[in-house]
Design a protein around this motif. Structure first.
Motif, PDB file in Angstrom:
ATOM      1  N   CYS A  60      11.018  47.087  17.081  1.00  0.00           N
ATOM      2  CA  CYS A  60      11.985  46.299  17.853  1.00  0.00           C
ATOM      3  C   CYS A  60      12.370  47.012  19.150  1.00  0.00           C
ATOM      4  N   GLU A  61      12.493  48.327  19.106  1.00  0.00           N
ATOM      5  CA  GLU A  61      12.810  49.066  20.330  1.00  0.00           C
ATOM      6  C   GLU A  61      11.630  49.040  21.302  1.00  0.00           C
ATOM      7  N   SER A 111       9.272  54.898  19.980  1.00  0.00           N
ATOM      8  CA  SER A 111      10.398  54.556  20.853  1.00  0.00           C
ATOM      9  C   SER A 111      10.342  55.334  22.158  1.00  0.00           C
ATOM     10  N   ASN A 140      28.526  49.499  11.599  1.00  0.00           N
ATOM     11  CA  ASN A 140      27.670  49.758  12.755  1.00  0.00           C
ATOM     12  C   ASN A 140      27.198  48.465  13.404  1.00  0.00           C
ATOM     13  N   HIS A 196      20.829  48.799   9.427  1.00  0.00           N
ATOM     14  CA  HIS A 196      20.421  49.653  10.545  1.00  0.00           C
ATOM     15  C   HIS A 196      19.530  48.888  11.518  1.00  0.00           C
ATOM     16  N   VAL A 197      18.679  48.030  10.993  1.00  0.00           N
ATOM     17  CA  VAL A 197      17.807  47.226  11.863  1.00  0.00           C
ATOM     18  C   VAL A 197      18.652  46.243  12.655  1.00  0.00           C
ATOM     19  N   SER A 254      28.019  47.296  17.256  1.00  0.00           N
ATOM     20  CA  SER A 254      26.942  46.916  18.182  1.00  0.00           C
ATOM     21  C   SER A 254      27.124  45.503  18.692  1.00  0.00           C
ATOM     22  N   GLN A 258      21.686  46.553  19.762  1.00  0.00           N
ATOM     23  CA  GLN A 258      21.690  47.527  20.851  1.00  0.00           C
ATOM     24  C   GLN A 258      20.551  47.271  21.833  1.00  0.00           C
ATOM     25  N   VAL A 259      19.401  46.848  21.308  1.00  0.00           N
ATOM     26  CA  VAL A 259      18.279  46.487  22.188  1.00  0.00           C
ATOM     27  C   VAL A 259      18.675  45.324  23.084  1.00  0.00           C
ATOM     28  N   ARG A 266      20.455  48.098  15.478  1.00  0.00           N
ATOM     29  CA  ARG A 266      19.594  48.551  16.570  1.00  0.00           C
ATOM     30  C   ARG A 266      19.059  47.371  17.396  1.00  0.00           C
ATOM     31  N   VAL A 283      12.759  49.225  13.043  1.00  0.00           N
ATOM     32  CA  VAL A 283      13.614  49.585  14.180  1.00  0.00           C
ATOM     33  C   VAL A 283      12.765  50.037  15.366  1.00  0.00           C
ATOM     34  N   THR A 289      12.856  51.914   9.094  1.00  0.00           N
ATOM     35  CA  THR A 289      12.746  52.795  10.260  1.00  0.00           C
ATOM     36  C   THR A 289      11.639  52.324  11.195  1.00  0.00           C
TER      37      THR A 289
END
Length: 1248
Positions: free
Chosen positions: A331-332, A298, A412, A372-373, A416, A379-380, A376, A328, A325
Motif C-alpha cells: 500500500c505504501e 517502502s 491508531n 495496522h494496515v 490517522s 496515512q498514505v 497506514r 502495508v 506487514t
C-alpha cells in the motif's frame, strides 16, 4: 613467468599441490618470523613497486593463516602494504591497458599481481571485519573484548581506504587482462564476498558509517555493471535482508543507485521478483525477514517510484496474503507511485486507468482486517492529499470512508483518520472557503441546473409540441409566449408545486425567443460549463456536510482517555478554526475545560492551540492585529457560561498580551468604539483576565509593604471608604430594579466587602436595612398602605402580596448571600485574626518569662498542649457565635419569610422568587446545626415536590454543600439525594450525578448499594449524563476494591423485578462495571458470591441476569474451579436457556489458549452442563453427589432455603404536595465532626 595464479575456493587450498603451471604457496612463515618478512616486503615495495607481490605473496598469505595469533600491529602493517599494492596497480595499469603492443608475458604478470593482491586484501579485510563484529557483540553484551576501542576506531578509517583502493582498481577496464575478456567468477566472488561481509556490520546503517556505505554501494555497482554480478547481487540482497533487518534502508539506497547512476534497471525487477515469489505461508513465519522486505520496498518506492510501476503486478499478490506487514508495504508503494508518478492532469488513458486501479486497491484496504494496515492506508491517503495528488472526483468518497474510520476500535486508526480529515480541510479544492459551503443548498443547485439546460429545454419543448400536440403537458405551447414556455418548463422540472416566485426568477434569465440551430455548438459548450459548475457545487455541498459530520464526531473525542487521540482532536479543532469552517467554534469552546487536565501533555496542547489561534492574528498594523485578537476572544466570551469564562481566564493567564490589546479592550468597554452591550461585557471580563497577573503583583507588593508597616495586621479599608459607599448604593438601588445582571454583581460586591471592609457585618447590616426600606418605599409610591420595616421583616402576607416578586426575590438573595459570607468571614478572617493575636501575645509573654518557666512552656509546647487547647477554644468561640449571635441580629428577621415562601409553593409560585428563597434558606442553614436541623425536612420536600427543575437542581447543590458541613445531620437523607438521579428532567439528573460524584469521591458519603442508581445513568438517553456516570465509575475504580464490593448489591437491585429493567440495558451496564474487575482474586470471589445468589433469586429473570454477570467476568483457571465447586447453586436452573447459554459462553472463552489438561476439564464441565440442560438435573447423576452418598450412607436430603421477600418501594406522591419523610437515623458509617465551611469548591472564590 611460467605459472598462473588461480583464486582458491578455500584459503587452505593454496598450500596443496595444484595443477600444471598453478601457483602453490611454498613457505608459510611462522608467526614469530613475520615482522622481519614484512620489513622485507616493505623494502621490496619501495624498490620494485606493486609487482613485488609476486615474490612476497607467501608473506601476506602467512599473515592470513596466522591472523588469530599474530599481533594487531602485524595485521595493520600487512593491510597497509596490500592497500599500497592495489593502489599502485590502479595507478600503473591505465598505461598498460591503453597500449596496443603488450606481450602475453607482461599481461600475465599484471594479471597475477592483480589477482594476488585483491585476494589477499579482500580475505584479510574479511578476517578483520569478523573480529570487529565479534568485539561489537561482546560490548553489547556487557563483556570486555581483547581489543581496545581505539583499534575499533582505527579500523573504521582503514576499512574506507581498502574500499577506495578496490574502487580505483575495478573501475578500470581490467577485463582485457583475461583471455577473451572473460573475468573468472572466482575473482568477482572474492570482491563481492568482502563487500557483503562489511555490510553485516551492525553499525553499517549508522550516520558515521556513510562513507563506508557509499564506497560499498559504488563498488558493487561497478561489479554489477562490468563484471556480470546482476543475478548474484539480487539473490544476495534477499538473503541478507532475511537475516539483517538493519540493511533495509542500505539496500534500498543501493538498488536505487545501481538502477539510476549505473543504469542497471533490471536489478529492481530481479529483487522484486524474488520478493514476489515468497509464499504467504513463508512470510507469515517468524524470522522470514518480512519486516526487512516491507521496509525495503517502502524505502525503494520513495527513492525510485517510477521504476516500481513495471514490477507492481508482482507485489499486488501479497495484498491477499496473511502477512499484514507486506500488505502495508505494498500500500505504501502504491501511495508513492500515486504521489510522484501517476498524478496531474497530463496522464494518458493508460496512466489514468492505472491510477484509478491503485486508488480502488487502497480504498479496499481501508477496511482491512488488521488495524495496522487500516492506519497506514489512512496515512498514505494523508500524504496523497497533502501532495495534492488526489483527483477531485474521489474527494467525497475517500472523505466519507475517513469519517467512518473515526468509529474504528483501534486508537491508531482513529488518530490517522483525524490526521487525514485535517489534511482534507487544509488542502480542500473548494477555494479554501469552507464557511460559505454550507450556504449552498440543494434547491440552489437545482435552480442552476434548470437554468443551465433552459436553452436546450426550450428547443426540445417546441419540438415536443409539434410531435405531441394533444399532450396536456405541451398543450399550452399552442400560443408561443414567454409565459407559456415558463409554465411548461416549471411543469417539467418542478411539477405542479412550482411557485410563482421561482417562475419569475427563472424567466428573468430566459431568452425571449428560441435560438437558431446555427448557434447550437456554442450553446453546447456553454451548457457543459454550466453542468461542470453544478457538479462542482454539488461536490462542495457534499464536502461541507462531511466536514460537519466529522467535526461533531471528533469533538466528542476531546474527552477520551487516550492522550494521543485527545491531542489529535485538539489539532483538528485548530485546523478547522483556522480555515473558518462553520461550527468550528464549538470545538474550540469544548476543549476549553481541558486546560485543567491533570495530563501535562493535554494541557500543553490546549494552551498551544489557543496560542496558535489567537496570538497570531492577521492585520497590517499592530493595532489591526490587536483588534482582530480582541474580536476573536470576544466571540468566545459572548453567551459563555461561568465555567467557560473560568477556563478562558486560565488560558489567558499563559498569554502575554501586549499593551495595544489592553488599550483596545478599554476603548471597547468605555464606549469609545461603538459596540454591543455583550461585547462590552466581554471586554471588561477580558480586561480582568489580561491584567490579573499585573494586578496581583502590584497588590502583593502593596500588601507586603503594609504588612511590614503594620506588623502583620490584616489589610482592611474603613467602612466609609468611597469603594464601599458606591457598592452599597448600587446594591441597594438595584434591589428595586429588575436587572438580569444584578444578581451576579451583588454576589461579587458582597464578597468584596467581606474581604476588604473593616467590620463588614455592620456594613452589610445597614445594607439590608437600606434595601428593605427602599422596597417599602416602592410599595408606598404605588399607593398601597405603608407598612413599617419591622412588619415586612416579620414576613406578613399583606406586604409580600403588594411587592414585586422580582424585587422580593432579589432582597432574599441578598440576605442569603450576606448570611453565607458572614459565616465564611467568621471561620476564615476572624479565626485567622484570633490566631495572629494569640501568636503576638504568646511571643510577648515569652519575652517576659523567666528561663525556668521557658523550659516548662517549651515542654508543654512539645507535648502539643498549648496550641491544641488554644485552637479548640477559638473554634468553640466561632461555633458559639454562629449558633447564637448571628441569628439574633437583622439576619434573623428574614428567616421566617424564607421559610414561608419555601413552604407555600402554591401561594408563591413565581420561579425567580422560589429559586431565590430556596438558595437563601440553604445559605441560612449553613450558619449552625440547629438551623439546619429545623429546616432540613423542608429542603428535601422542596427537592422532591418543587415543580421547577431549576429549584430542584439548586436544592441538590445546596444539600451537597450541607452534607460536607453537617454530615451527621444529612446522613439519614442520603437515599433522597440518590432519588434525584431518576428525575424526569435531564438537567436535574445531570446536577445530581455531578454532586454525588464529588461527595462520594471525596469520601463525604459512604458508597452503598444506592450507587446502582448511578449505574442506571450509564444507559441514560442524554450522552452528557452518560459520560458523567462513566466518569464516576472510572474514578471510583481507582479506589481499592470499591466497585468489587458494590457489584453484588448493584446486580441484585438492577435485576429486581419491581424495577422492570430490560435485559439489554442490564447487560450494557454490567459489561461496563465488570470491565473494572481485573484482579484474579476478585474474579474468584465474585464467582462464588454470584453463584450463592442463585439460591435466593426467586424469578427466572434474576437467574438469567446472574448467569449473564458470570459470563462477563474475565475468568481464569481458579475462577473456573470455583464455578465447579458451586455447582449445587445453579445446577437446578440450567434448564433455562438464559442460564445455560451464558455458562456455555464461559467454557468457550476458557477453551481459547487453554492447556490440554485444563481443556479436558472444560470439556467435561461442558458435557455436564449440556446433559443437565437437555435431560434435567434429576435425570443426570453427578459424580460429586455419588461421592457424598457413599460417604454419608446414601443420604440425599437437601436443605430448603427460603427466598426473603423483597422490600417494597416507597410510594411516590405528586409534586406540590407535602408528605412526611421518615428517614432511618443511622450514624454508624458517618463522620461525627462538623466540617468547616472552607470547602475546596469555595477556595477558588475566596482567594485574595
Amino acid at each position: 613467468m611460467s605459472w598462473d595464479f588461480f583464486l582458491p575456493v578455500c584459503v587452505g587450498d593454496l598450500v596443496k599441490t595444484g595443477g600444471i603451471n598453478q601457483y602453490v604457496v611454498q613457505d608459510v612463515v611462522p608467526p614469530k618470523q613475520l615482522p622481519s618478512h614484512i620489513s622485507k616486503f616493505k623494502a621490496a615495495l619501495r624498490s620494485q613497486g606493486p609487482l613485488c607481490i609476486l615474490e612476497h605473496f607467501d608473506t601476506g598469505y602467512s599473515v592470513l593463516q596466522h591472523c588469530n595469533s599474530v599481533e594487531l600491529t602485524v595485521k595493520e602493517d600487512t593491510l597497509e602494504l596490500l592497500v599500497q599494492v592495489v593502489s599502485g596497480l590502479a595507478a600503473s595499469l591505465p598505461t598498460l591497458l591503453a597500449s596496443t603492443s603488450v606481450s602475453a608475458a607482461e599481461r600475465k604478470e599484471k594479471l597475477n599481481a592483480v589477482k594476488m593482491s585483491v585476494f589477499l586484501l579482500c580475505k584479510l579485510t574479511e578476517t578483520l571485519e569478523t573480529e570487529i563484529i565479534y568485539l561489537f557483540h561482546l560490548a553489547q553484551g556487557g563483556k570486555k573484548g581483547k581489543a581496545s576501542g581505539e583499534g575499533l576506531l582505527q579500523w573504521d578509517s582503514e576499512r574506507e581506504k581498502v574500499l577506495q583502493a578496490l574502487v580505483q582498481l575495478l573501475q578500470l577496464d581490467i577485463r582485457s587482462l583475461w583471455n577473451l575478456s572473460l573475468v573468472e567468477e572466482e575473482f568477482t566472488s572474492c570482491v563481492t564476498c568482502c563487500c557483503y561481509k562489511l555490510l553485516e556490520n551492525p553499525t553499517i546503517s549508522h550516520v558515521k558509517s556513510k562513507p563506508t556505505r557509499d564506497c560499498i554501494i559504488h563498488l558493487l555497482g561497478i561489479l554489477i555493471k562490468k563484471y556480470s554480478h546482476l543475478l548474484g547481487a539480487s539473490v544476495k540482497v534477499i538473503q541478507l535482508l532475511q537475516h539483517f533487518e538493519q540493511l533495509s534502508s542500505v539496500f534500498a539506497q543501493a538498488v536505487s543507485v545501481w538502477s539510476t547512476e549505473y543504469g542497471v534497471r533490471a536489478i529492481i525487477g530481479e529483487v522484486i521478483r524474488e520478493i514476489g515469489q515468497k509464499s504467504s505461508e513463508e512470510l507469515a513465519r517468524e524470522g522470514s525477514g518480512v519486516k526487512a522486505f516491507a521496509f525495503f520496498l517502502s524505502e525503494l518506492s520513495a527513492l525510485v517510484p517510477d521504476l516500481m510501476i513495471p514490477n507492481i503486478s508482482v507485489l499486488i499478490t501479497h495484498l491477499e496474503g496473511e502477512s499484514h506487514t507486506m500488505r502495508v508495504a505494498v500500500c505504501e508503494v502504491l501511495g508513492e507511485i500515486l504521489v510522484h508518478v501517476l498524478c496531474g492532469d497530463r496522464l494518458d488513458e493508460s496512466g489514468k486507468a492505472d491510477r484509478d486501479r491503485f486508488f480502488d486497491t487502497l480504498q479496499e484496504h481501508l477496511h482491512d482486517t488488521h488495524s495496522h494496515v487500516r492506519a497506514r492506508v489512512l496515512q498514505v491517503y494523508a500524504r496523497i492529499v497533502n501532495s495534492k495528488a488526489l483527483p477531485l472526483c474521489r474527494y467525497s468518497e475517500v472523505m466519507e470512508l475517513a469519517v467512518g474510520r473515526l468509529m474504528d476500535k483501534s486508537i491508531n486508526v482513529v488518530k490517522s483518520a483525524i490526521q487525514l480529515l485535517a489534511a482534507f480541510i487544509a488542502h480542500n479544492p473548494y477555494s479554501c472557503k469552507v464557511t460559505q459551503i454550507n450556504m449552498i443548498g440543494t434547491h440552489i443547485i437545482e435552480f442552476i441546473l434548470a437554468f443551465a439546460v433552459s436553452k436546450n429545454a426550450i428547443r426540445l419543448c417546441i419540438r415536443a409540441h409539434t410531435c405531441f400536440p394533444e399532450s396536456e403537458m405541451f398543450a399550452s405551447l399552442s400560443t408561443l409566449t414567454t409565459e407559456t414556455l415558463m409554465d411548461t418548463l416549471a411543469l417539467i422540472f418542478k411539477g405542479k408545486a412550482w411557485s410563482d416566485e421561482d417562475t419569475a426568477e427563472l424567466s428573468q434569465n430566459l431568452p425571449s425567443t428560441p435560438q437558431k440551430e446555427g448557434e447550437q455548438q456554442g450553446e453546447d459548450g456553454e451548457l457543459k460549463k454550466q453542468e461542470m459548475l453544478v457538479q462542482y457545487l454539488r461536490d462542495t455541498e457534499t464536502f461541507a456536510l462531511q466536514v460537519e459530520r466529522a467535526i461533531s464526531v471528533i469533538n466528542t473525542m476531546l474527552y477520551w482517555k487516550t492522550t494521543s487521540v485527545v491531542q489529535e482532536a485538539v489539532q483538528f479543532c485548530v485546523t478547522v478554526c483556522e480555515f473558518s469552517v462553520a461550527n468550528s467554534i464549538s470545538g474550540v469552546r469544548k476543549m476549553l475545560p481541558l486546560v485543567w487536565s491533570t495530563d501535562a501533555a493535554i494541557k500543553d496542547a490546549v494552551v498551544q492551540a489557543y496560542r496558535r489561534l489567537y496570538l497570531n492574528p492577521q492585520g497590517d498594523t499592530i493595532r489591526m492585529k490587536a483588534q482582530t485578537l480582541v474580536d476573536s476572544l470576544s466571540e468566545l466570551m459572548v453567551d459563555a457560561s461561568l465555567g467557560t469564562i473560568q477556563c478562558l481566564e486560565e488560558i489567558v493567564s499563559y498569554f502575554n498580551l501586549q499593551s495595544t490589546v489592553v488599550q483596545v479592550l478599554w476603548e471597547r468597554f468605555t464606549g469609545k468604539r461603538e459596540t454591543s452591550d455583550l461585547h462590552r461585557r466581554a471586554a471588561v471580563l477580558l480586561l480582568g483576565m489580561a491584567t490579573y497577573k499585573e494586578f496581583l503583583y502590584n497588590v502583593n507588593s502593596a500588601l507586603h509593604y503594609f504588612y511590614q508597616q503594620s506588623k502583620g495586621a490584616p489589610f482592611r479599608l474603613p467602612q466609609d471608604h468611597q469603594l464601599f459607599t458606591c457598592l452599597t448604593q448600587a446594591i441597594a438601588e438595584g434591589v428595586v430594579m429588575e436587572d438580569p445582571y444584578w444578581q451576579s454583581f451583588m454576589e461579587h460586591a458582597v464578597r468584596l466587602i467581606y474581604f476588604l471592609a473593616e467590620s463588614p457585618d455592620q456594613l452589610c447590616s445597614r445594607l439590608l436595612q437600606r434595601s428593605a426600606r427602599l422596597l417599602l418605599d416602592q410599595i408606598a409610591e404605588g399607593g398601597e398602605v405603608n407598612k413599617d420595616a419591622g412588619q415586612m421583616q416579620d414576613g406578613s402576607q399583606e406586604s409580600t402580596e403588594q411587592v414585586s416578586c422580582v424585587c422580593l426575590a432579589q432582597l432574599l438573595a441578598l440576605c442569603g448571600c450576606v448570611a453565607f459570607w458572614q459565616v465564611s468571614h467568621l471561620e476564615r478572617s476572624v479565626s485567622a485574626e484570633l490566631r495572629r493575636r494569640r501568636g503576638e501575645t504568646e511571643e510577648r509573654e515569652e519575652k517576659e518569662k523567666a528561663p525556668s518557666s521557658k523550659a516548662k512552656s517549651a515542654m508543654e509546647e512539645e507535648l502539643g498542649l498549648i496550641g491544641a487547647s488554644a485552637e479548640d477554644t477559638e473554634a468553640e468561640l466561632i461555633r458559639k457565635i454562629c449558633e447564637t449571635e448571628l441569628l439574633e441580629n437583622l439576619l434573623c428577621a428574614f428567616l421566617p419569610l424564607l421559610v414561608k415562601v419555601c413552604s407555600s409553593p402554591g401561594r408563591y409560585s413565581h420561579p425567580q422568587l422560589t429559586t431565590a428563597a430556596c438558595l437563601a434558606l440553604s445559605q441560612y442553614m449553613m450558619i449552625s446545626p440547629s438551623v439546619c436541623e429545623e429546616n432540613i425536612r423542608l429542603m428535601f420536600t422542596v427537592l422532591e415536590r418543587s415543580a421547577f427543575p431549576v429549584v430542584r437542581a439548586n436544592a441538590i447543590i445546596a444539600l451537597g454543600d450541607l452534607t460536607v458541613r453537617f454530615p451527621n445531620i444529612l446522613e439519614p437523607w442520603t437515599q433522597n439525594l440518590y432519588a434525584r438521579l431518576s428525575d424526569e428532567v435531564p438537567s436535574v439528573r445531570q446536577t445530581a450525578v455531578t454532586v454525588l460524584t464529588q461527595l462520594v469521591l471525596k469520601d463525604v458519603l459512604k458508597v452503598k448499594g444506592q450507587v446502582s442508581e448511578v449505574a442506571v445513568l450509564l444507559i441514560d438517553p442524554e450522552p452528557h449524563i452518560t459520560s458523567l456516570a462513566l466518569n464516576f465509575f472510572n474514578e471510583l475504580a481507582t479506589k481499592d476494591n470499591a466497585i468489587y464490593n458494590l457489584l453484588p448489591d448493584i446486580i441484585s437491585r438492577l435485576s429486581d423485578p419491581e424495577r422492570g429493567m430490560s435485559s439489554e440495558d442490564f447487560n450494557t451496564i454490567m459489561k461496563q462495571l465488570f470491565s473494572y474487575i481485573t484482579k484474579e482474586r476478585q474474579t474468584e470471589s465474585l464467582v462464588e458470591k454470584l453463584c450463592q445468589r442463585f439460591r435466593t433469586a426467586k424469578t427466572e429473570r434474576q437467574w438469567c441476569d446472574l448467569a449473564t454477570s458470570l459470563s462477563l467476568l474475565s475468568m481464569c483457571e481458579r475462577g473456573f474451579k470455583r464455578l465447579q465447586e458451586c455447582w449445587e447453586c445453579y445446577s437446578d436452573k440450567l434448564t433455562e436457556p438464559g442460564v445455560y447459554q451464558p455458562l456455555l459462553n464461559i467454557t468457550a472463552k476458557l477453551r481459547r489458549g487453554a492447556k490440554p489438561q485444563f481443556k479436558a476439564q472444560i470439556d467435561e464441565f461442558e458435557k455436564r452442563l449440556t446433559a443437565v440442560h437437555t435431560r434435567g438435573l434429576e435425570n443426570v447423576e453427578s459424580p460429586e453427589m455419588d461421592d457424598e452418598n457413599q460417604k454419608e450412607g446414601g443420604s440425599t436430603d437437601k436443605t430448603v432455603m427460603r427466598t426473603p421477600l423483597p422490600a417494597k418501594g416507597r410510594p411516590r406522591t405528586k409534586r406540590g404536595q407535602f408528605s412526611e419523610l421518615e428517614p432511618s437515623m443511622t450514624y454508624n458509617e458517618t463522620p461525627k465532626v462538623t466540617t468547616p465551611i472552607a470547602r475546596t469548591s469555595r477556595r477558588a472564590r475566596l482567594r485574595n
